[in-house]
Write a protein that holds these residues in place. Structure first.
Motif, mmCIF file in Angstrom:
data_model
loop_
_atom_site.group_PDB
_atom_site.id
_atom_site.type_symbol
_atom_site.label_atom_id
_atom_site.label_comp_id
_atom_site.label_asym_id
_atom_site.label_seq_id
_atom_site.Cartn_x
_atom_site.Cartn_y
_atom_site.Cartn_z
ATOM 1 N N CYS A 138 0.844 -1.198 0.000
ATOM 2 C CA CYS A 138 0.000 0.000 0.000
ATOM 3 C C CYS A 138 0.881 1.251 0.000
ATOM 4 N N VAL A 140 0.189 4.104 0.963
ATOM 5 C CA VAL A 140 -0.012 4.946 2.147
ATOM 6 C C VAL A 140 0.611 4.317 3.392
ATOM 7 N N CYS A 141 0.340 3.010 3.642
ATOM 8 C CA CYS A 141 0.732 2.427 4.935
ATOM 9 C C CYS A 141 1.706 1.246 4.815
ATOM 10 N N CYS A 170 -4.226 -0.626 0.052
ATOM 11 C CA CYS A 170 -4.878 -1.654 0.858
ATOM 12 C C CYS A 170 -6.365 -1.338 0.950
ATOM 13 N N HIS A 173 -7.148 2.031 2.578
ATOM 14 C CA HIS A 173 -6.712 3.273 1.925
ATOM 15 C C HIS A 173 -7.133 3.412 0.473
HETATM 16 ZN ZN LIG Z 1 -2.911 1.147 3.436
#
Ligand SMILES: [Zn+2]
Length: 180
Positions: A138, A140-141, A170, A173
């Motif tokens: 992902c 973002v994370c 994910c 997100h």
């Molecule tokens: Zn994520």
């Protein structure tokens, strides 16, 4: 006895390493024909993975007549093998060469950036002997990501692009692109 005419599918979101797996599969054999969609001119006549491996490929928009002279056909960006980019039914074309003993490996996105399945990939999945589902990280994370997100809306569903346009996300997100 070696069974020939197998169909293996690598599916997942963008940035999941699909092309790298295809290239690795292709390099195990010598009589391999690698194909990519004719309009996808990003890397010339090559399959290129983001880890830097590459393989000579033919860009086509119809099924090559000499395809059954090869033992193994590797086909990238499976979701793009549809009209108007491709003339013919790729699912039928793959069935035909498999019936003549040619192994086929296909990589592609299973869903678009809206999470809608690509019909041609669903049909190939029904035919496949083996489906390998890959995940990305992902954006973002860093968690395993199964979705592709578009960073901004361009009004096109089938569109090549890289990190300027797409990100792996994910479940938590994933979002639709912001309207511009
Ligand atoms: Zn994520």
């Amino acid at each position: 006895m070696t069974v020939r005419g197998r169909l293996v599918l690598y599916v997942g979101p963008m940035f999941a390493g699909k092309s790298a797996h295809l290239i690795a599969a292709a390099k195990k054999q010598t009589d391999v024909l690698a194909l990519k969609p004719g309009f996808d001119t990003r890397d010339g006549a090559e399959l290129v993975s983001r880890d830097g491996s590459h393989l000579a490929a033919m860009s086509v928009n119809t099924w090559p007549e000499d395809a059954d002279l090869y033992g193994h056909i590797v086909l990238d960006e499976g979701q793009f093998w549809v009209a108007p980019h491709y003339q013919g039914d790729i699912v039928e074309d793959i069935r035909d060469v498999r019936a003549r003993g040619v192994d086929v490996t296909v990589g592609g996105l299973d869903t678009d950036y809206r999470r809608v399945p690509f019909d041609v990939m669903e049909r190939l999945r029904e035919d496949a002997d083996e489906v390998i589902v890959l995940t990305a990280r992902c954006h973002v994370c860093g968690a395993p990501a199964v979705w592709t997100a578009k960073t901004h809306d361009t009004g096109h569903l089938l569109e090549t692009g890289d990190q300027e346009l797409y990100e792996a996300r994910c479940e938590a997100h994933w979002t639709l692109p912001e309207q511009s």
